[in-house]
Scaffold this motif. Structure first.
Motif, mmCIF file in Angstrom:
data_model
loop_
_atom_site.group_PDB
_atom_site.id
_atom_site.type_symbol
_atom_site.label_atom_id
_atom_site.label_comp_id
_atom_site.label_asym_id
_atom_site.label_seq_id
_atom_site.Cartn_x
_atom_site.Cartn_y
_atom_site.Cartn_z
ATOM 1 N N MET A 78 24.040 79.972 9.542
ATOM 2 C CA MET A 78 25.106 79.957 10.665
ATOM 3 C C MET A 78 24.983 78.772 11.463
ATOM 4 S SD MET A 78 25.790 82.727 13.875
ATOM 5 C CE MET A 78 26.520 83.900 12.693
ATOM 6 N N ASN A 79 25.958 77.934 12.118
ATOM 7 C CA ASN A 79 25.864 76.997 13.004
ATOM 8 C C ASN A 79 25.559 77.395 14.401
ATOM 9 O OD1 ASN A 79 26.740 74.763 11.034
ATOM 10 N ND2 ASN A 79 28.785 75.966 10.868
ATOM 11 N N PHE A 80 24.754 76.585 15.069
ATOM 12 C CA PHE A 80 24.814 77.122 16.317
ATOM 13 C C PHE A 80 25.006 75.820 17.397
ATOM 14 C CE2 PHE A 80 21.460 79.951 14.305
ATOM 15 C CZ PHE A 80 22.339 81.162 14.648
ATOM 16 N N LEU A 81 25.873 76.175 18.304
ATOM 17 C CA LEU A 81 26.088 75.095 19.157
ATOM 18 C C LEU A 81 25.951 75.480 20.598
ATOM 19 C CD1 LEU A 81 29.632 74.572 17.869
ATOM 20 C CD2 LEU A 81 27.648 73.006 17.469
ATOM 21 N N PRO A 82 25.263 74.696 21.402
ATOM 22 C CA PRO A 82 24.878 74.973 22.789
ATOM 23 C C PRO A 82 26.299 74.767 23.440
ATOM 24 C CG PRO A 82 24.233 72.987 22.470
ATOM 25 C CD PRO A 82 24.749 73.451 21.075
ATOM 26 N N ALA A 83 26.373 75.866 24.584
ATOM 27 C CA ALA A 83 27.668 75.945 25.159
ATOM 28 C C ALA A 83 27.470 76.625 26.581
ATOM 29 C CB ALA A 83 28.729 76.893 24.676
ATOM 30 N N THR A 84 28.464 76.447 27.515
ATOM 31 C CA THR A 84 28.264 77.381 28.759
ATOM 32 C C THR A 84 29.609 78.358 28.938
ATOM 33 O OG1 THR A 84 29.150 75.473 29.809
ATOM 34 C CG2 THR A 84 26.901 75.828 30.093
ATOM 35 N N LEU A 85 29.299 79.505 29.716
ATOM 36 C CA LEU A 85 30.406 80.141 30.109
ATOM 37 C C LEU A 85 31.252 79.682 30.983
ATOM 38 C CD1 LEU A 85 30.819 83.229 29.072
ATOM 39 C CD2 LEU A 85 29.800 84.135 31.071
ATOM 40 N N ALA A 86 32.560 79.746 30.588
ATOM 41 C CA ALA A 86 33.618 78.999 31.214
ATOM 42 C C ALA A 86 34.712 80.097 31.512
ATOM 43 C CB ALA A 86 34.240 77.700 30.786
ATOM 44 N N GLY A 87 35.700 79.637 32.497
ATOM 45 C CA GLY A 87 36.992 80.341 32.553
ATOM 46 C C GLY A 87 36.726 81.908 32.906
#
Lengths: 277, 356
Positions: free
Chosen positions: B240-249
């Motif tokens: 699986m690809n993993f991408l760092p992100a942040t919670l939004a909206g």
């Protein structure tokens, strides 16, 4: 054939000659007249009519036969060598089995003690050995001849290495199949170390056959005289030495070890080729 | 003859290293449970504790409710198939299979009948007189299976039985093991590091990591709802690809590092705006579109039926994409990360975040 191969064969042939010449010399001497050898007239050509010395020596008859029948000495030596080899194999196999497969207190201490005895050959401990054997009342018995020699550090060491080379999974598979220690010994450890046993048997048999010092002091009964002691006794203690008889006995003394080597060699190779899975 | 296996608090230390930390597990009668994990995760130790080959563990092993923790391997009525087959090299195929039965004191007639039937089942009838060294790897594996089957044990234990076989044979044997296990209905524990084996063989998977159980679920659930980033990366190929992100909206979307916002399809996640996340998406779920995230292709791995493209997003993150094999490999393309295929994990703990 390339020069390399020719050279190889030359070196091999030279080696064979070096080993065989003394044997040939003994054989040629055994067929000469005793008086001729004593005069130093040793011919390299065997005398055919001299071959009659062999049945005489075996049966202990003819001129200069005060030493007794050689067939009997051969028998004693054979039984002793067999006893020593078999005894060493059994004791070493069991000792190695214990050391390799079981966990008990002082296991490694015991192993190293066995290992240390490698440094103590028969000759070093011959006086205490004699004392012990005498206390057991075994002097002048067949048991006394064999028993002190039935432990072998070398064989224990070799068996241990063989056992350690058995894959853990094999041991575990047998355990899952329900094989207890004695069954594993019988069904796995012994058959799987058969090539090792064959090789060791040859070495140990020859070792037993060649024993001289211990039989010399442990036995005085002529009926238990071994061939090695017998040969030495033939040499010139009571007057004239019948060198042809000595040489013929020496020739005969070579036969059983050679037969054992030949017989076991086939088995040894067979065992080796069946060993790997 | 199907048994229920229960493990409670099974643990094991080697010296100061904890290799197995408190495993609780129930294997239902007739079930094939696959224990999967990278090497050193404790899966083999677990199997050996169940078999009784490993002494000194904590916890209990129960077979049909009976505590067998202290019992000798022989008394547990289990059979094990080993990675290197562990056949008895000096015995014929027949004797290899008959050995355990002989020890159990079966009559000659029954013994012969059972070995013959098992050999028939495995296609070994013609090989009964051979020695193991006269057999191919696949045949040896069959004999090892036969030795286990012929005993009619209450539990099968498989310790990476296929890892010594070449790829073609492994596939064939995998199918065969599954078929046999279903047919015999014997409860089985199967240890492997191969995720394909795990997915195809198991009724359920136990994914282990560093001596701890991470997820216990049917294979497809492990695939679709991995419990954490470790499972997500371990199960599935390519990973699986993993991408760092942040919670939004307000928790209903994730913002990638490059500013790209992805709305969740299944609801809001807990936590405040800016909570660090790891987004996961499998290569097979990334869609190639006309307009979307631009991707520069670094490498293409053609597998025939499909091609794996490994490319870079504008922020430099790697992303692999599985595309049909007949598709020409472009240098740049646009991709979309479909919301319903997004896996949301907490960045710190790696745990899966479910919608609230």
């Amino acid at each position: 054939m390339s020069t390399g191969r020719v050279l190889t064969h030359l070196v091999l042939a030279l080696g064979v000659l070096l080993f065989l010449f003394p044997v040939w010399l003994v054989f040629a001497a055994s067929t000469q007249e005793a008086a001729a050898i004593s005069r130093g007239e040793l011919s390299l050509l065997p005398r055919l009519e001299g071959l009659a010395i062999y049945p005489q020596v075996l049966a202990g008859t003819g001129e200069g036969a005060q030493h007794g029948a050689v067939w009997r000495m051969l028998g004693v030596s054979f039984a002793m060598a067999l006893g020593i080899a078999a005894g060493k194999l059994v004791v070493s196999l069991l000792a190695a089995y214990a050391v390799a497969f079981f966990r008990f207190p002082l296991r490694m201490a015991g192993f190293w003690l066995i290992f240390l005895t490698l440094m103590l050959p028969v000759e070093v401990r011959i006086i205490p050995t004699f004392e012990v054997v005498a206390d057991f009342g075994l002097i002048n018995t067949f048991g006394g001849l064999v028993l002190p020699l039935v432990a072998s550090a070398t064989a224990t060491l070799l068996y241990r290495q063989t056992f350690l080379l058995l894959p853990d999974e094999l041991v575990e598979a047998a355990r899952m199949d329900g094989a207890g220690p004695l069954r594993f010994l019988r069904d796995m450890a012994i058959p799987l170390s058969a090539p090792n046993t064959a090789a060791l048997f040859v070495i140990l048999f020859v070792y037993g056959w060649n024993q001289y010092l211990w039989p010399l002091i442990a036995v005085t009964d002529p009926g238990l005289q071994t061939i090695m002691v017998g040969i030495v006794r033939m040499i010139g203690i009571e007057g004239q030495t019948y060198w042809n008889r000595v040489m013929a006995t020496a020739m005969l003394a070579m036969v059983p070890p050679v037969l054992v080597v030949l017989a076991m060699q086939r088995w040894f190779v067979k065992g080796l080729s069946e060993g790997g899975a | 003859m199907s048994a229920r296996l229960e493990l409670s608090g099974l643990a094991k230390d080697f010296g100061r290293t904890r290799v197995l930390a408190g495993i609780d597990l129930t294997v239902e009668p007739g079930e094939m449970l696959v224990i999967v994990g990278a090497s050193g995760c404790g899966k083999s130790t677990l199997l050996r504790l169940v078999a009784g080959l490993e002494a000194g563990g904590a916890g209990r092993v129960l077979l049909d409710g009976r505590d067998i923790t202290g019992l000798d391997p022989a008394a547990r009525d289990m059979a094990m198939v080993f990675q290197n087959y562990a056949l008895y090299p000096h015995m014929s195929v027949f004797d290899n299979m008959a050995y355990g039965l002989r020890i159990r004191g079966l009559s000659r007639a029954e013994l012969q009948a059972r070995v013959a039937a098992t050999a028939e089942l495995l296609g070994l009838s013609a090989l009964l007189d051979r020695k193991p060294r006269q057999l191919s790897g696949g045949q040896r594996q069959r004999v090892a299976m036969g030795r286990a089957i012929v005993r009619e044990p209450r539990l099968f234990l498989f310790d990476e039985p296929l890892s010594n076989l070449d790829a073609t044979l492994r596939l064939a044997m995998r199918v065969e093991i599954r078929r046999l296990q279903k047919r015999l209905g014997t409860t089985s524990l199967y240890v492997t590091h191969d995720q394909t084996e795990a997915m195809t063989l198991g009724d359920r998977l136990l994914v282990m990591h560093e001596g701890k159980p991470v997820q216990l679920a049917p294979p497809l659930e492990v695939y679709h709802r991995p419990a954490n980033t470790y499972v997500a990366g371990f199960i599935g190929a390519p990973p699986m690809n993993f991408l760092p992100a942040t919670l939004a909206g307000d928790g209903s979307a994730a913002c990638l590092e490059g500013g790209h916002v992805l709305a969740f399809a299944d609801g809001r996640r807990a936590g405040g705006e800016g909570r660090a996340l790891t987004l996961g998406i499998r290569p097979e779920h990334v869609e190639v579109v006309a307009e979307g995230l631009p991707l520069t292709v670094d490498l293409a791995e053609p597998l025939g039926a499909e091609t794996i493209l490994i490319g870079r997003l504008p922020d430099g993150r790697l992303l692999s994409v599985r595309v049909p094999g007949e598709m020409p490999v472009p240098e740049r393309l646009h991709v979309r990360l479909p919301a319903r295929h997004l896996h949301v994990f907490d960045a710190a703990s790696g745990l899966r975040l479910e919608p609230i």
